[in-house]
Motif scaffolding. Structure first.
Motif, PDB file in Angstrom:
ATOM      1  N   ARG A  74      21.224  34.798   9.781  1.00  0.00           N
ATOM      2  CA  ARG A  74      19.878  34.872   9.184  1.00  0.00           C
ATOM      3  C   ARG A  74      19.042  35.949   9.867  1.00  0.00           C
ATOM      4  NH1 ARG A  74      18.556  31.281   5.303  1.00  0.00           N
ATOM      5  NH2 ARG A  74      16.328  31.420   5.704  1.00  0.00           N
ATOM      6  N   ALA A  80      13.864  34.823   5.959  1.00  0.00           N
ATOM      7  CA  ALA A  80      12.648  34.141   6.419  1.00  0.00           C
ATOM      8  C   ALA A  80      13.036  32.959   7.304  1.00  0.00           C
ATOM      9  CB  ALA A  80      11.836  33.663   5.223  1.00  0.00           C
ATOM     10  N   GLY A  81      12.250  32.738   8.339  1.00  0.00           N
ATOM     11  CA  GLY A  81      12.499  31.590   9.220  1.00  0.00           C
ATOM     12  C   GLY A  81      13.734  31.742  10.075  1.00  0.00           C
ATOM     13  N   ASP A  83      14.044  32.222  13.248  1.00  0.00           N
ATOM     14  CA  ASP A  83      13.965  31.509  14.527  1.00  0.00           C
ATOM     15  C   ASP A  83      14.047  29.994  14.380  1.00  0.00           C
ATOM     16  OD1 ASP A  83      13.921  33.643  16.178  1.00  0.00           O
ATOM     17  OD2 ASP A  83      11.756  33.682  16.472  1.00  0.00           O
ATOM     18  N   GLU A  84      13.903  29.485  13.172  1.00  0.00           N
ATOM     19  CA  GLU A  84      13.928  28.023  13.006  1.00  0.00           C
ATOM     20  C   GLU A  84      15.271  27.430  13.412  1.00  0.00           C
ATOM     21  OE1 GLU A  84      14.905  26.693   8.532  1.00  0.00           O
ATOM     22  OE2 GLU A  84      13.204  28.068   8.678  1.00  0.00           O
TER      23      GLU A  84
END
Length: 153
Positions: A74, A80-81, A83-84
């Protein structure tokens, strides 16, 4: 200036080589024994606490590896996101390992292994990388569901 003649001297090496081995041991024996009196007794090594074995640790390690893989893919594809997934791994470590350092290290190693596995293969976001990320996300969701349904409270 003082002049010393070495003609009548016996080299030190010859003296030691001519002494019997037993005589040397007899002279060294009391010295070795005295050295033992001044040394403290050996410290007992404190063993680390035994590793806690949790029945779902293998699945949890695989989930950590999947999280590492998805995090890399990712981030590579600038989704998007990104680091989640790393944050999710941190939450997993905090909730599952507590003070159990060995389990924490094992799960961290699995996350890093998953990250490095794809870092060695994909350097650009390709259609194959996108497909791999989707498949790994699905596998991660399946693992999370299995773990919580079978072992969750």
């Amino acid at each position: 200036m003082l002049s010393v003649s070495t003609i009548g001297m016996i080299p030190v090496r010859r003296v030691f080589l001519s002494l019997p081995v037993l005589a040397l041991l007899a002279l060294a024996g009391p010295t070795m024994a005295q050295g033992g009196k001044n040394t403290p007794p050996p410290q007992e090594e404190i063993a680390p606490p035994p590793a806690v074995i949790v029945p779902y640790d293998d699945k949890l390690a695989r989930l950590a590896e999947v999280l590492g893989s998805v995090h890399y893919l990712r981030t590579l594809c600038k989704a998007a996101g990104g680091d989640e997934w790393r944050n999710g791994m941190q939450q997993l470590l905090d909730s599952e390992t507590g003070g159990e350092q060995q389990r924490r290290e094992k799960l961290t190693a699995a996350f890093n292994r998953g990250y490095r596995a794809f870092a060695s293969v994909y350097t650009d976001c390709t259609p194959a990388a996108i497909v791999a990320e989707e498949r790994y996300r699905n596998e991660g969701a399946t693992l999370a569901t299995e773990i919580t349904s079978r072992f969750g409270n």
